[in-house]
Design a protein around this motif. Structure first.
Motif, PDB file in Angstrom:
ATOM      1  N   ASP A 312     -32.039 -27.359 -45.796  1.00  0.00           N
ATOM      2  CA  ASP A 312     -31.553 -28.430 -45.972  1.00  0.00           C
ATOM      3  C   ASP A 312     -30.341 -28.432 -45.079  1.00  0.00           C
ATOM      4  N   TYR A 313     -29.730 -27.330 -44.503  1.00  0.00           N
ATOM      5  CA  TYR A 313     -28.708 -27.126 -43.559  1.00  0.00           C
ATOM      6  C   TYR A 313     -28.972 -25.828 -43.048  1.00  0.00           C
ATOM      7  N   ILE A 314     -28.063 -25.551 -42.061  1.00  0.00           N
ATOM      8  CA  ILE A 314     -27.691 -24.258 -41.358  1.00  0.00           C
ATOM      9  C   ILE A 314     -26.490 -23.915 -40.980  1.00  0.00           C
ATOM     10  N   VAL A 315     -25.931 -22.814 -41.008  1.00  0.00           N
ATOM     11  CA  VAL A 315     -24.755 -22.132 -40.538  1.00  0.00           C
ATOM     12  C   VAL A 315     -24.586 -22.107 -39.009  1.00  0.00           C
ATOM     13  N   LYS A 316     -23.548 -22.665 -38.521  1.00  0.00           N
ATOM     14  CA  LYS A 316     -23.554 -22.701 -37.003  1.00  0.00           C
ATOM     15  C   LYS A 316     -22.092 -22.877 -36.530  1.00  0.00           C
ATOM     16  N   ASP A 317     -21.832 -21.709 -35.932  1.00  0.00           N
ATOM     17  CA  ASP A 317     -20.273 -21.600 -35.413  1.00  0.00           C
ATOM     18  C   ASP A 317     -19.202 -21.865 -36.646  1.00  0.00           C
ATOM     19  N   GLY A 318     -19.552 -21.346 -37.697  1.00  0.00           N
ATOM     20  CA  GLY A 318     -18.777 -21.396 -38.804  1.00  0.00           C
ATOM     21  C   GLY A 318     -18.618 -22.525 -39.676  1.00  0.00           C
ATOM     22  N   LYS A 319     -19.656 -23.603 -39.485  1.00  0.00           N
ATOM     23  CA  LYS A 319     -19.840 -24.619 -40.059  1.00  0.00           C
ATOM     24  C   LYS A 319     -21.073 -25.055 -40.598  1.00  0.00           C
ATOM     25  N   VAL A 320     -21.158 -25.836 -41.724  1.00  0.00           N
ATOM     26  CA  VAL A 320     -22.373 -26.166 -42.306  1.00  0.00           C
ATOM     27  C   VAL A 320     -22.768 -27.295 -41.699  1.00  0.00           C
ATOM     28  N   VAL A 321     -23.954 -27.318 -41.124  1.00  0.00           N
ATOM     29  CA  VAL A 321     -24.466 -28.355 -40.667  1.00  0.00           C
ATOM     30  C   VAL A 321     -25.870 -29.083 -41.082  1.00  0.00           C
ATOM     31  N   ILE A 323     -29.432 -30.439 -41.907  1.00  0.00           N
ATOM     32  CA  ILE A 323     -30.595 -30.740 -41.130  1.00  0.00           C
ATOM     33  C   ILE A 323     -31.325 -32.090 -41.567  1.00  0.00           C
ATOM     34  N   ASP A 324     -31.885 -32.659 -40.713  1.00  0.00           N
ATOM     35  CA  ASP A 324     -32.393 -33.997 -41.199  1.00  0.00           C
ATOM     36  C   ASP A 324     -33.854 -33.683 -41.479  1.00  0.00           C
ATOM     37  N   GLU A 325     -34.394 -33.889 -42.711  1.00  0.00           N
ATOM     38  CA  GLU A 325     -35.504 -33.494 -43.388  1.00  0.00           C
ATOM     39  C   GLU A 325     -36.692 -34.061 -42.755  1.00  0.00           C
ATOM     40  N   PHE A 326     -36.472 -35.191 -42.154  1.00  0.00           N
ATOM     41  CA  PHE A 326     -37.577 -35.879 -41.444  1.00  0.00           C
ATOM     42  C   PHE A 326     -37.858 -35.558 -40.010  1.00  0.00           C
ATOM     43  N   THR A 327     -36.681 -35.128 -39.129  1.00  0.00           N
ATOM     44  CA  THR A 327     -36.860 -34.871 -37.871  1.00  0.00           C
ATOM     45  C   THR A 327     -36.641 -33.418 -37.440  1.00  0.00           C
ATOM     46  N   GLY A 328     -36.108 -32.693 -38.269  1.00  0.00           N
ATOM     47  CA  GLY A 328     -35.658 -31.242 -38.285  1.00  0.00           C
ATOM     48  C   GLY A 328     -34.555 -30.852 -37.372  1.00  0.00           C
ATOM     49  N   ARG A 329     -33.846 -32.199 -36.981  1.00  0.00           N
ATOM     50  CA  ARG A 329     -32.706 -32.019 -36.205  1.00  0.00           C
ATOM     51  C   ARG A 329     -31.542 -31.617 -36.966  1.00  0.00           C
ATOM     52  N   MET A 330     -30.552 -31.261 -36.170  1.00  0.00           N
ATOM     53  CA  MET A 330     -29.010 -30.834 -36.661  1.00  0.00           C
ATOM     54  C   MET A 330     -28.464 -32.343 -36.657  1.00  0.00           C
ATOM     55  N   MET A 331     -27.741 -32.587 -37.657  1.00  0.00           N
ATOM     56  CA  MET A 331     -27.153 -33.910 -37.808  1.00  0.00           C
ATOM     57  C   MET A 331     -25.541 -33.425 -37.793  1.00  0.00           C
ATOM     58  N   ASP A 332     -24.969 -33.396 -36.448  1.00  0.00           N
ATOM     59  CA  ASP A 332     -23.740 -32.849 -36.107  1.00  0.00           C
ATOM     60  C   ASP A 332     -22.857 -33.994 -36.381  1.00  0.00           C
ATOM     61  N   GLY A 333     -21.599 -33.787 -37.045  1.00  0.00           N
ATOM     62  CA  GLY A 333     -20.580 -34.802 -37.617  1.00  0.00           C
ATOM     63  C   GLY A 333     -20.997 -35.236 -38.876  1.00  0.00           C
ATOM     64  N   ARG A 334     -22.273 -35.328 -39.506  1.00  0.00           N
ATOM     65  CA  ARG A 334     -22.425 -35.983 -40.572  1.00  0.00           C
ATOM     66  C   ARG A 334     -22.224 -34.955 -41.816  1.00  0.00           C
ATOM     67  N   ARG A 335     -21.744 -35.490 -42.777  1.00  0.00           N
ATOM     68  CA  ARG A 335     -21.315 -34.581 -43.901  1.00  0.00           C
ATOM     69  C   ARG A 335     -21.787 -35.436 -45.508  1.00  0.00           C
ATOM     70  N   TRP A 336     -22.084 -34.398 -46.216  1.00  0.00           N
ATOM     71  CA  TRP A 336     -22.624 -34.885 -47.579  1.00  0.00           C
ATOM     72  C   TRP A 336     -21.394 -35.636 -48.164  1.00  0.00           C
ATOM     73  N   SER A 337     -21.386 -36.431 -48.985  1.00  0.00           N
ATOM     74  CA  SER A 337     -20.230 -37.135 -49.663  1.00  0.00           C
ATOM     75  C   SER A 337     -19.885 -36.512 -50.848  1.00  0.00           C
ATOM     76  N   ASP A 338     -19.022 -37.107 -51.666  1.00  0.00           N
ATOM     77  CA  ASP A 338     -18.812 -36.827 -52.871  1.00  0.00           C
ATOM     78  C   ASP A 338     -18.412 -35.373 -53.245  1.00  0.00           C
ATOM     79  N   ALA A 468     -34.203 -26.997 -35.161  1.00  0.00           N
ATOM     80  CA  ALA A 468     -32.732 -27.166 -35.087  1.00  0.00           C
ATOM     81  C   ALA A 468     -31.925 -26.173 -34.463  1.00  0.00           C
ATOM     82  N   ARG A 469     -32.426 -24.949 -34.539  1.00  0.00           N
ATOM     83  CA  ARG A 469     -31.562 -23.902 -33.821  1.00  0.00           C
ATOM     84  C   ARG A 469     -31.597 -23.949 -32.450  1.00  0.00           C
ATOM     85  N   PHE A 470     -32.719 -24.436 -32.010  1.00  0.00           N
ATOM     86  CA  PHE A 470     -33.079 -24.735 -30.501  1.00  0.00           C
ATOM     87  C   PHE A 470     -33.147 -26.133 -29.997  1.00  0.00           C
TER      88      PHE A 470
END
Length: 913
Positions: A312-321, A323-338, A468-470
């Protein structure tokens, strides 16, 4: 039966529709000889000719055949590519505002140029929407050669652009951008205070690349612009430590709904731990005072026991990023709400960023529905055709391939356990690699990618991993996945945007191998050598059977499986595809029918043995996928239903903001608000149909004083004979008008107009922000109304409408309050300080004596000084007749005396005796 017979005789409705478009293709082809004979200048002049025709009343459909033929010829000259007839059909489908479903490798990027050019001729702007920044830049750079040749301007919208750069890109005839950037720019524009600060133009036409990924997959969550609230990181960390102590028996987890709730025993256990930690008020976790704590506990439960790292996510550079479950890409800047993102950050022990408050929000559905004409293209849309029509009113048209598909799609293989499956996959990959056949392996998560990579290393199979790591190197890895014996592991393949060419990709090989070689004959020869190598290698791959696509498990959506399969068999190439499944796969474990598991267990498979392929099994898998697709559709539909309620309100607020920004003066609006507020104040204190004895006179006085800064003689008015609330209203309005007129008379009208506009916009934005926060809270709890046999969405609509009315009243009151209490401090503007002047020498020749008076103290040495300095007494006794120590220095008589007295030399030491 009759339907099948009719389809066999007349073709499907899709076939008949495509056939009807072939008449226009013939018209386009008829222009080709004439247009091919044009020189470059004449071909470029076609754009001006088309625009002149449109200005004279011609329609886009009327100029379409010649315009498409022009684009085809320009593509041949600038890109070295000629549109196939089926690509012309795709261009017509896009122009008509429909979805063109075209298989991978059929040239969707080139197809888009046809509809893009045609619609850009109107000068209203065309947006080409891509799934990531790389594709936006690449496609703009690639296709701008064609557009610029024909005289059209292009722009690209990616992150980290300045406002001026964004505005310039949107002003272009054709703008490439990602869906996120477009949506965020729209929200940001509607938070600005001046029309000239906005960057977007009115919406016209958009073509969405990978339309299913953007309008279906990503549409499950809205775009949100938010601002930080108070820091609660200590509370998150404290709750995280407590929740980690829970066991599986303390909560119930529903993986289908991705929800988790405490059991009765779990609740008691949490209450005891919270009491010991001093975080619980009272003894009951669900008391009103503990609402915030309950919220944090629930989010910590989801973060720790539901959300999985590297899936669901990875930890990169000390941040939780994410992972888009459909494309496998990192969604930089997007955060879960609530607060969920903060809970995951506490779980991973990284820096916890403050929760955010929503400032503006919109769903992709409602954003893209604002375009008067919207179209899209993808390789897989037919499985979601109903949803596209229901929500976007877009039909899906399947475009035939240029060459027949030769790919062989084998039935699925089924293993008992995950380990058996991966062992079998590794052996299969090794077999195909040894004979030179390239293999593309599709996985559903980073975790599975790395697990398979470990199995391949045991088999000594060289391979590349794409997840997403590469992310940065994804285009390069995909481009070379068709080389002889290449093995590529990819986490989902949606929207990669790069074709897999058998034998390798010339562009990337030249970039990798000849990057340092300067232009010249030697480089040209090296490029030709690589081209021949690719040609030879391509034939070897074809002989080995083409690209083998291997799926390690079925995805929740059939579209993603089809996207993976579609990577093989490009442009008539041979190919092979097969999926490998096991009982441990999430899809079967969570959504598979119980009978499926029972039959598998009864089959008594030996360890490492695969179940023979069966149509029954494939049907069962498809049934499970349909269940998930329906569930996901319901989620998206619910998001749209709830956002539709907010969207109606959003339109009202944004239209009001737009009207305010465009208006020269908003005095009428502010005055109406003030009068309505006075009506409301009097109406609340003196309800209709009541007697004066029943009126709340003291409350009326207090409200008028508080809101309007007035002290009317209400007691005196009550003594009059014909006392009436309407009289109160008229008199208070008159007093308010007079008081405000007296204030505003002190300043210039244009200054007051600017102040009113600023007050109105700031109040509108403040209350809209608070309203969004209230609606967010309402949406989280309104589902509980279902226990009272009420429909949550209907309850939400009613509550949201009442809240909106209350918000409008609050805006009126606050604007009136601010305007009524405003005070002006009138001060004479102080002139700006003059800049310091540099020291400089002047020349000032006396016209009568011819003497240089530059150093006259009354003239000043700096040209502006007029202060008189008193004459100083001679500094030395000899100044009036004694010894002169400077007599031998040949000093000018009008120069300052070297002794420092400030006198001229002739009046000091140089004075005559």
């Amino acid at each position: 039966m009759f339907g099948a017979l009719a389809k066999s005789l007349f073709g499907s409705s899709n076939d008949r529709y495509v056939k009807s478009l072939r008449k226009t293709v013939e018209q386009i082809n008829a222009f080709e000889p004439t247009i091919s004979a044009m020189d470059d200048a004449t071909l470029v002049a076609q754009t001006a000719k088309f625009r002149a025709s449109l200005a004279e009343g011609a329609t886009l459909d009327q100029i379409l055949p010649e315009a498409f033929a022009t684009v085809r010829e320009a593509a041949k000259r600038t890109l070295g590519q000629r549109h196939y007839d089926v690509q012309l059909i795709g261009g017509m489908v896009l122009h008509r505002g429909e979805i063109a479903e075209m298989r991978t490798g059929e040239g969707k990027t080139l197809v888009a140029t046809l509809a893009t050019y045609l619609n850009a001729l109107e000068g209203k702007g065309v947006h080409v929407v891509t799934v990531n920044d790389y594709l936006a830049r690449r496609d703009c750079e690639w296709m701008s050669r064609l557009y610029n040749f024909l005289g059209l301007t292009t722009g690209v919208i990616v992150p980290n652009l300045s406002e001026a750069e964004r505005r310039e890109a949107y002003e272009a005839d054709i703008t490439y951008a990602t869906n996120n950037e477009l949506g965020f720019d729209y929200l940001r524009d509607n938070m600005k205070y001046e029309r000239n600060q906005m960057v977007q133009r009115p919406f016209n036409f958009a073509i969405v690349d990978e339309v299913d990924s953007i309008l279906i997959d990503e549409a499950r969550t809205p775009l949100i612009i938010s601002g930080p609230t108070d820091d609660k990181s200590e509370l998150y960390i404290a709750v995280d430590k407590l929740v980690r102590q829970l066991s599986d028996t303390d909560f119930e987890k529903d993986e289908k709904q991705r929800s988790i709730v405490l059991t009765e025993d779990g609740t008691e256990k949490v209450e005891r731990m919270l009491e010991e930690a001093g975080l619980l008020q009272g003894a009951n976790l669900y008391d009103f005072e503990n609402t915030q704590v309950v919220h944090h506990v629930n989010q910590a439960l989801r973060a720790i026991f539901m959300f999985r790292r590297d899936i669901d996510y990875i930890v990169k550079d000390g941040k939780v990023v994410i992972i888009d479950e459909f494309t496998g890409r990192m969604m930089d800047g997007r955060r879960w709400s609530d607060g969920l993102h903060q809970a995951v950050e506490a779980k991973e022990g990284v820096n916890i960023e403050p929760e955010n408050q929503t400032l503006a929000s919109i769903t992709f559905q409602n954003y893209f529905r604002m375009y008067p004409k919207l179209s899209g293209m993808t390789g897989t849309a037919s499985t979601e055709a109903a949803e596209f029509y229901d929500i976007y009113k877009m039909n899906v048209v399947t475009i035939p391939t240029n060459l027949p598909v030769q790919r062989q799609d084998d039935e699925d293989l089924f293993y008992k356990s995950l380990e058996d499956k991966f062992k079998g996959i590794a052996k299969t990959i090794k077999e195909h690699q040894l004979k030179g056949q390239p293999v593309l392996v599709g996985t559903v998560s980073i975790e599975k990618s790395e697990l398979l990579s470990a199995f391949l290393k045991q088999e000594n199979v060289p391979h590349s991993v794409l997840n997403a790591r590469f992310h940065d190197s994804e285009a390069r890895i995909v481009a070379q996945a068709g080389r002889l014996g290449a093995v590529t592991i990819a986490t989902n393949m949606a929207g990669r945007g790069t074709d897999i060419q058998l034998g390798g990709n010339l562009e990337f090989r030249v970039e990798d191998e000849l990057n340092a070689m300067p232009e010249g004959p030697e480089r040209d020869a090296a490029i030709e050598r690589i081209r021949e190598e690719i040609k030879t290698e391509r034939q070897q791959v074809l002989d080995a059977g083409g690209l083998f696509v291997l799926g390690t498990e079925r995805h929740e959506s059939r579209r993603i499986d089809n996207q993976l399969r579609g990577r093989s068999g490009r442009q008539g190439d041979p190919g092979l595809s097969r999926f490998y499944l096991s009982l441990d796969d999430d899809l079967l474990r969570i959504f598979g029918p119980d009978t499926l598991f029972a039959r598998m267990m009864r089959s008594s498979l030996e360890d490492g043995e695969a179940l023979p392929p069966s149509k029954w099994m494939s049907k069962a898998i498809e049934t499970a996928q349909k269940k998930v697709e329906q569930r996901n559709y319901d989620i998206r539909k619910q998001v749209v239903e709830y956002d539709d309620v907010m969207n109606d309100q959003r339109k009202v607020i944004y239209e009001q903001r737009s009207d305010i920004m465009d208006a020269g003066s908003v005095n009428d609006v502010v005055t109406d608000m003030r009068h309505e507020t006075i009506n409301g104040i009097v109406g609340a204190a003196c309800p209709p149909g009541t007697y004066p004895e029943q009126w709340n006179v003291e409350g009326l006085k207090a409200d008028v004083e508080r809101t309007l800064a007035l002290t009317p003689d209400i007691d005196g008015w009550l003594k009059e004979d014909a006392v009436d609330p309407e009289i109160f209203v008229e008199r208070i309005i008159a007093m308010s008008d007079a008081a405000l007129a007296e204030k505003t008379a002190q300043i210039r009208p244009e200054t007051w107009a600017s102040i009113e506009k600023s007050i109105l916009l700031q109040n509108l934005d403040h209350h809209w922000k608070e309203h969004l926060a209230t609606l967010d809270a309402l949406r989280q709890v309104v589902h509980l109304r279902a226990y009272a046999q009420k429909t949550p969405i209907n309850e939400y609509k009613q509550e949201a409408f009442a809240l909106f009315e209350r918000m409008l009243n609050s805006i009126r009151e606050d604007v009136t309050n601010t305007v009524s209490h405003i005070e002006f401090q009138l001060q004479e503007p102080t002139p700006p300080p003059l800049p310091d002047l540099p020291d400089f020498l002047t020349s000032h020749i006396d016209p009568f004596t011819g003497e240089d008076n530059s150093a006259d103290i009354d003239a000043g040495t700096r040209g502006l000084i007029t202060t008189t300095i008193p004459r100083m007494a001679p500094a030395m006794a000899g100044a009036t007749g004694g010894d002169n120590p400077y007599a031998d220095q040949n000093i000018s008589r009008n120069a300052p005396c070297p002794c420092g007295s400030g006198e001229k030399y002739k009046h000091c030491h140089g004075a005559l005796a």
